[in-house]
Design a protein around this motif. Structure first.
Motif, PDB file in Angstrom:
ATOM      1  N   PRO A  62      17.917   3.443  -6.776  1.00  0.00           N
ATOM      2  CA  PRO A  62      16.764   2.563  -6.928  1.00  0.00           C
ATOM      3  C   PRO A  62      16.505   1.655  -5.719  1.00  0.00           C
ATOM      4  O   PRO A  62      15.456   1.039  -5.638  1.00  0.00           O
ATOM      5  CB  PRO A  62      17.109   1.730  -8.151  1.00  0.00           C
ATOM      6  N   ASP A  63      17.457   1.566  -4.775  1.00  0.00           N
ATOM      7  CA  ASP A  63      17.232   0.773  -3.565  1.00  0.00           C
ATOM      8  C   ASP A  63      16.470   1.614  -2.551  1.00  0.00           C
ATOM      9  O   ASP A  63      16.958   2.656  -2.106  1.00  0.00           O
ATOM     10  CB  ASP A  63      18.569   0.329  -2.962  1.00  0.00           C
ATOM     11  N   VAL A  64      15.281   1.157  -2.173  1.00  0.00           N
ATOM     12  CA  VAL A  64      14.447   1.901  -1.237  1.00  0.00           C
ATOM     13  C   VAL A  64      14.099   0.999  -0.057  1.00  0.00           C
ATOM     14  O   VAL A  64      13.392  -0.005  -0.230  1.00  0.00           O
ATOM     15  CB  VAL A  64      13.157   2.414  -1.908  1.00  0.00           C
ATOM     16  N   PRO A  65      14.589   1.335   1.143  1.00  0.00           N
ATOM     17  CA  PRO A  65      14.219   0.551   2.330  1.00  0.00           C
ATOM     18  C   PRO A  65      12.890   1.043   2.903  1.00  0.00           C
ATOM     19  O   PRO A  65      12.627   2.241   2.977  1.00  0.00           O
ATOM     20  CB  PRO A  65      15.367   0.838   3.304  1.00  0.00           C
ATOM     21  N   VAL A  66      12.056   0.104   3.295  1.00  0.00           N
ATOM     22  CA  VAL A  66      10.779   0.425   3.944  1.00  0.00           C
ATOM     23  C   VAL A  66      10.794  -0.241   5.317  1.00  0.00           C
ATOM     24  O   VAL A  66      10.951  -1.459   5.420  1.00  0.00           O
ATOM     25  CB  VAL A  66       9.580  -0.081   3.107  1.00  0.00           C
TER      26      VAL A  66
ATOM     27  N   SER B 243       8.382   4.919   5.142  1.00  0.00           N
ATOM     28  CA  SER B 243       9.592   5.193   4.370  1.00  0.00           C
ATOM     29  C   SER B 243       9.907   6.679   4.448  1.00  0.00           C
ATOM     30  O   SER B 243       9.067   7.486   4.840  1.00  0.00           O
ATOM     31  CB  SER B 243       9.433   4.754   2.910  1.00  0.00           C
ATOM     32  N   ASP B 244      11.127   7.013   4.051  1.00  0.00           N
ATOM     33  CA  ASP B 244      11.579   8.401   4.034  1.00  0.00           C
ATOM     34  C   ASP B 244      11.581   8.922   2.598  1.00  0.00           C
ATOM     35  O   ASP B 244      12.031   8.222   1.689  1.00  0.00           O
ATOM     36  CB  ASP B 244      12.996   8.504   4.606  1.00  0.00           C
ATOM     37  N   PRO B 245      11.112  10.160   2.394  1.00  0.00           N
ATOM     38  CA  PRO B 245      11.103  10.721   1.032  1.00  0.00           C
ATOM     39  C   PRO B 245      12.482  10.698   0.375  1.00  0.00           C
ATOM     40  O   PRO B 245      12.590  10.445  -0.827  1.00  0.00           O
ATOM     41  CB  PRO B 245      10.613  12.154   1.236  1.00  0.00           C
ATOM     42  N   GLU B 246      13.533  10.935   1.162  1.00  0.00           N
ATOM     43  CA  GLU B 246      14.896  10.954   0.604  1.00  0.00           C
ATOM     44  C   GLU B 246      15.264   9.609  -0.017  1.00  0.00           C
ATOM     45  O   GLU B 246      15.975   9.553  -1.021  1.00  0.00           O
ATOM     46  CB  GLU B 246      15.930  11.299   1.680  1.00  0.00           C
ATOM     47  N   ALA B 247      14.808   8.530   0.584  1.00  0.00           N
ATOM     48  CA  ALA B 247      15.136   7.198   0.061  1.00  0.00           C
ATOM     49  C   ALA B 247      14.553   7.008  -1.338  1.00  0.00           C
ATOM     50  O   ALA B 247      15.193   6.402  -2.202  1.00  0.00           O
ATOM     51  CB  ALA B 247      14.617   6.118   1.006  1.00  0.00           C
ATOM     52  N   TRP B 248      13.358   7.548  -1.570  1.00  0.00           N
ATOM     53  CA  TRP B 248      12.742   7.423  -2.885  1.00  0.00           C
ATOM     54  C   TRP B 248      13.458   8.289  -3.905  1.00  0.00           C
ATOM     55  O   TRP B 248      13.545   7.940  -5.081  1.00  0.00           O
ATOM     56  CB  TRP B 248      11.255   7.776  -2.815  1.00  0.00           C
ATOM     57  N   ALA B 249      13.997   9.406  -3.464  1.00  0.00           N
ATOM     58  CA  ALA B 249      14.732  10.296  -4.370  1.00  0.00           C
ATOM     59  C   ALA B 249      16.088   9.706  -4.732  1.00  0.00           C
ATOM     60  O   ALA B 249      16.581   9.901  -5.841  1.00  0.00           O
ATOM     61  CB  ALA B 249      14.908  11.672  -3.732  1.00  0.00           C
ATOM     62  N   ASP B 250      16.680   8.978  -3.787  1.00  0.00           N
ATOM     63  CA  ASP B 250      18.017   8.424  -4.002  1.00  0.00           C
ATOM     64  C   ASP B 250      17.999   7.091  -4.740  1.00  0.00           C
ATOM     65  O   ASP B 250      18.997   6.706  -5.303  1.00  0.00           O
ATOM     66  CB  ASP B 250      18.749   8.256  -2.662  1.00  0.00           C
TER      67      ASP B 250
ATOM     68  N   LEU C 224       0.835  -1.206   0.000  1.00  0.00           N
ATOM     69  CA  LEU C 224       0.000   0.000   0.000  1.00  0.00           C
ATOM     70  C   LEU C 224       0.865   1.249   0.000  1.00  0.00           C
ATOM     71  O   LEU C 224       0.607   2.197  -0.740  1.00  0.00           O
ATOM     72  CB  LEU C 224      -0.931  -0.002   1.218  1.00  0.00           C
ATOM     73  N   LEU C 225       1.892   1.262   0.844  1.00  0.00           N
ATOM     74  CA  LEU C 225       2.821   2.402   0.888  1.00  0.00           C
ATOM     75  C   LEU C 225       3.454   2.612  -0.485  1.00  0.00           C
ATOM     76  O   LEU C 225       3.494   3.734  -0.994  1.00  0.00           O
ATOM     77  CB  LEU C 225       3.894   2.168   1.949  1.00  0.00           C
ATOM     78  N   ALA C 226       3.947   1.540  -1.084  1.00  0.00           N
ATOM     79  CA  ALA C 226       4.619   1.661  -2.384  1.00  0.00           C
ATOM     80  C   ALA C 226       3.667   2.159  -3.458  1.00  0.00           C
ATOM     81  O   ALA C 226       4.030   3.010  -4.279  1.00  0.00           O
ATOM     82  CB  ALA C 226       5.232   0.315  -2.785  1.00  0.00           C
ATOM     83  N   GLU C 227       2.436   1.666  -3.461  1.00  0.00           N
ATOM     84  CA  GLU C 227       1.447   2.127  -4.436  1.00  0.00           C
ATOM     85  C   GLU C 227       1.152   3.612  -4.263  1.00  0.00           C
ATOM     86  O   GLU C 227       0.925   4.323  -5.236  1.00  0.00           O
ATOM     87  CB  GLU C 227       0.148   1.318  -4.309  1.00  0.00           C
ATOM     88  N   ALA C 228       1.154   4.085  -3.015  1.00  0.00           N
ATOM     89  CA  ALA C 228       0.856   5.494  -2.746  1.00  0.00           C
ATOM     90  C   ALA C 228       2.051   6.409  -2.969  1.00  0.00           C
ATOM     91  O   ALA C 228       1.885   7.609  -3.162  1.00  0.00           O
ATOM     92  CB  ALA C 228       0.368   5.652  -1.300  1.00  0.00           C
ATOM     93  N   THR C 229       3.270   5.852  -2.945  1.00  0.00           N
ATOM     94  CA  THR C 229       4.481   6.663  -2.960  1.00  0.00           C
ATOM     95  C   THR C 229       5.213   6.647  -4.294  1.00  0.00           C
ATOM     96  O   THR C 229       5.788   7.648  -4.708  1.00  0.00           O
ATOM     97  CB  THR C 229       5.451   6.180  -1.851  1.00  0.00           C
TER      98      THR C 229
END
Length: 153
Positions: free
Chosen positions: A123-127, A114-121, A79-84
């Motif tokens: 392709p590896d995104v920790p949740v 998750s942190d917005p910075e992780a999505w900006a950085d 759900l988080l990934a779909e929204a983010t």
């Protein structure tokens, strides 16, 4: 086609809308239906579901099975990934690291953040994910690792 977040926002505004969305989401990936999840909240960088303690998710000692808890954590993360995730990108889970910290002897509240910075950085995104009892006792905690890349055209 409307996004999952759009559908959630429209349905959750209706009477019984969150319950209906929970059924819809449980059918999106059939293994989510096995835990009878209830979607509590969905927004960018945060999602929360509840897994009711039922016989179908219990182990031999009468607690919520560890893998049912992980299923709930993955549902919250989805759900988080779909929204983010930006609409021109796609996400895929690539791993899950969890620790079982206490017995899950009641309903579990599964949260993903998750942190917005992780999505900006990327392709590896920790949740970050946790499963907790209603009293706040964390029973499972960990990280789900996503691979976020541009969609191929």
């Amino acid at each position: 086609m409307p996004s999952t977040l759009d559908v959630y926002q429209k349905m959750s505004a209706l009477p019984q809308g969150k319950r209906l969305f929970s059924i819809f989401y449980g059918q999106k990936a059939p293994y989510f239906a096995s835990i009878h999840l209830r979607v509590e909240e969905m927004k960018p960088h945060f999602a929360q579901i509840t897994i009711p303690k039922r016989r179908s998710v219990q182990n031999h000692i009468g607690t919520v099975h560890a893998i049912a808890a992980c299923n709930g954590l993955e549902a919250a993360m989805g759900l988080l990934a779909e929204a983010t995730c930006p609409s021109d990108h796609r996400w895929l889970p690539k791993g899950m690291d969890v620790q079982y910290l206490a017995k899950s002897d009641g309903d579990l509240v599964c949260t993903a953040e998750s942190d917005p910075e992780a999505w900006a950085d990327g392709p590896d995104v920790p949740v970050r994910v946790t499963a907790a009892l209603k009293d706040g006792t964390v029973t499972v905690a960990g990280t789900i690792h996503l691979w976020v890349t541009p969609k191929k055209r």
